[in-house]
Design an enzyme around this catalytic site. Structure first.
Site, mmCIF file in Angstrom:
data_model
loop_
_atom_site.group_PDB
_atom_site.id
_atom_site.type_symbol
_atom_site.label_atom_id
_atom_site.label_comp_id
_atom_site.label_asym_id
_atom_site.label_seq_id
_atom_site.Cartn_x
_atom_site.Cartn_y
_atom_site.Cartn_z
ATOM 1 C CB CYS A 233 -4.063 8.622 -0.101
ATOM 2 S SG CYS A 233 -5.805 8.421 0.277
ATOM 3 C CE LYS B 213 -3.188 2.943 0.621
ATOM 4 N NZ LYS B 213 -4.352 3.174 -0.182
#
Ligand code: SAJ
Length: 424
Positions: free
Chosen positions: A259, A205
Site C-alpha cells: 500500500c 485514500k
C-alpha cells in the site's frame, strides 16, 4: 435501500474479510476470485492468506450457508470490486484487474444495482475507467445503476476489527449512489459512514497513505542526520514528540507492503508536475535498505564471505507478509555483495529467495554467524535475551535497524551493537 445479497470480486486481504463479514451479518454473498486455486482452497475449508481471526470468520461465513465461493460473478443487488492495483514498469498503476472485474460484472448488471470499487486507484478511475465499462451493459451510471468508490483503510494484522470499527468514506458518482453505498456498508460498519464524491474518496485514500509515506521519509532522513551528528535519533524523536504539535514516526529499514510503498506513485503518475515532495519522499524511503546494508558493511568490516543471520523478513512487525519488504531487499543486497545470508522469519519459515538460505529455527540462523541483523521488530525477536543469544552464536557484532534491542543489555552480554540512526 435494503440489500439482501451481493457479489464480491477478489478474495484477497480485503475482499475475503469483507465478503465473510457481510455473510456473518446475514447477507447472502457470492465471493468471486479468478484464481481457481484460491477458489478450490476456500471451498475445501482452507485459507490462502494469513490474518489473525480470519480462518474462524471465513469458516463461520461458509457454515452459515450465506457465503459461497465461485470463479465467476452472478446477478446480485450489489457488487464490490476488491482486486489488487499493483504497479507495473515505470511505477504506473496497473488497472488490469479493475478493468477485468468491471468487464466481468457488466453482463450481470441490472437496473437499480449498486457497484462499489474498493481497490486503491488513481484519481478519476471510478468515473473514467469503471463507469464506461459498466455502461457497456446498456445501462447508464447514475440513471440506471448506482456507482461508488469506497476505500478500504484497514491495517494488516487488525483487519477484522478495523473493517467494522473504522470510519468509512463512500464516494458516489451522485447522491443516490453515495446513499446506496451507505446503506450497504451500514450492514456491519460501526464507525461513522461519510458520504462524498467518488473522486474525493479516491483522493482521500491516496492522501492517507502518501501522508504516512512522507512522514516516514522525514523520520528516515532525521535518522541519517542523527548518525552524522553523533545523536541518538530514537532519543531525539522521543524528546521532539513531547511537543504538543509534533508526532514524528519511526525510522527503519524502509517502507514495505503493497500500500504505502505503491500508492503515492499513483499521485505522481497522475500529476508529475505537482508532486516533487511525494516523489522525493518515495525515493528517500526506497533508498533506506541501502543505508542498512552500508551500516552492516561498516559494522562487519566488509560483507564478502561474512555469514549474516538476518532476523525478520516481513514488511513490518508481527505479520507474515513479505510483499515489497525492505528486509527482503536488504537480505538480497547482502547476498549480492558476497555475504552468506541465513534468514530467520518466525512467521514464514518456508519463504524462498534466490541466494538466501532460510533457517528453520532461530538456533539454525545463529549458529556459525559472524554478525546479526535485526530487520523487523517482531515481538519474539525484540524479546530475545542477549545472554541467551550469546550462548548460541560466536557472533559478537549486531546491527539493529528497528530500535528493537536495549543497547545496554546487549553490550553487557558482550555484543558490539550498531543501531540505525545512532551516531558515535
Ligand atoms: N513504517 C515505518 N515507520 C513507521 C511506520 C511504518 O518505517 O513509523 C513502515 C513499516 O515498517 C512498513 C510500512 O511502513 O514497512 C507500512 O506499514 P504501516 O503499518 O504504516 O502501513 P500498512 O502498509 O500496513 O497499512 C497502511 C495503512 N495506512 C495508514 O496507516 C495511512 C492502512 O490503514 C491502510 O488500509 C493500508 O496501508 C492500505 O491497505 O492501504
Amino acid at each position: 435501500m435494503t440489500f439482501t445479497n451481493l457479489c464480491v470480486l477478489g478474495l484477497g486481504y480485503i475482499g475475503l474479510p469483507t465478503a465473510s463479514t457481510f455473510a456473518t451479518h446475514g447477507m447472502r454473498v457470492v465471493g468471486v476470485d479468478v484464481n481457481p486455486r484460491v477458489v478450490e482452497t476456500l471451498q475445501n475449508g482452507g485459507l490462502h492468506i494469513h490474518e489473525p481471526g480470519l480462518r474462524t470468520l471465513v469458516q463461520a461465513a461458509l457454515k452459515s450457508g450465506n457465503l459461497s465461493i465461485s470463479t465467476s460473478p452472478e446477478e446480485a443487488q450489489a457488487f464490490i470490486i476488491a482486486v489488487p492495483t499493483p504497479f507495473k514498469e515505470g511505477k504506473k498503476a496497473d488497472l488490469s484487474y479493475v478493468i477485468s472485474a468491471s468487464e466481468a460484472i457488466a453482463p450481470y448488471l441490472r437496473e437499480g444495482n449498486l457497484v462499489v470499487l474498493e481497490s486503491t486507484s488513481p484519481p478519476r478511475t471510478t468515473m473514467d475507467v469503471v463507469a464506461p465499462i459498466l455502461e457497456r451493459s446498456g445501462l447508464k451510471a447514475g440513471d440506471d445503476f448506482h456507482l461508488a468508490y469506497s476505500p478500504e483503510r484497514v491495517l494488516p494484522g487488525q483487519i477484522l476489527r478495523e473493517l467494522i470499527d473504522n470510519a468509512r468514506v463512500i464516494g458516489g458518482i451522485d447522491r443516490a449512489s453515495s446513499e446506496a453505498g451507505r446503506d450497504l456498508y451500514a450492514t456491519f460498519v460501526r464507525g461513522e459512514i461519510i458520504c462524498t464524491t467518488a473522486t474525493t474518496a479516491e483522493m482521500v485514500k491516496l492522501m492517507e497513505n502518501t501522508y504516512r509515506d512522507v512522514n516516514i521519509a522525514i523520520a528516515n532522513e532525521f535518522s541519517r542526520l542523527a548518525a552524522r551528528f553523533g545523536v541518538d535519533v530514537w532519543e531525539a524523536i522521543e524528546l521532539a514528540n513531547r511537543h504538543p504539535r509534533v508526532d514524528i514516526l519511526r525510522p527503519g529499514p524502509g517502507v514495505g507492503g503493497h500500500c504505502i510503498s505503491v500508492d503515492p506513485w499513483f499521485l505522481v503518475e497522475a500529476a508529475p508536475d505537482l508532486t516533487p515532495l511525494i516523489a522525493t519522499s518515495r525515493q528517500v524511503n526506497d533508498d533506506q535498505p541501502q543505508v542498512v546494508v552500508d551500516l552492516l558493511q561498516e559494522a562487519l568490516g566488509g560483507l564478502d564471505g561474512k555469514r549474516i543471520a538476518v532476523l525478520g523478513l516481513a514488511y513490518k512487525p508481527d505479520v507474515d507478509d513479505l510483499r515489497e519488504s525492505p528486509a527482503v531487499e536488504i537480505a538480497c543486497r547482502l547476498a549480492e555483495r558476497g555475504a552468506e545470508v541465513i534468514a530467520y522469519e518466525p512467521y514464514k519459515l518456508d519463504a524462498e529467495f534466490p541466494g538466501i538460505s532460510m533457517a528453520q529455527s532461530l538456533d539454525a540462523a545463529l549458529g556459525g554467524a559472524d554478525g546479526l541483523a535485526l530487520l523487523v521488530a517482531h515481538t519474539p525477536l525484540r524479546n530475545l535475551a542477549p545472554e541467551e543469544v550469546a550462548a548460541k552464536t560466536k557472533a559478537r557484532i549486531a546491527v539493529d535497524a528497528v530500535n528493537g534491542w536495549d543497547p545496554v543489555a546487549w553490550e553487557q552480554a558482550g555484543f558490539r551493537l550498531t543501531r540505525l540512526g545512532v551516531g558515535i
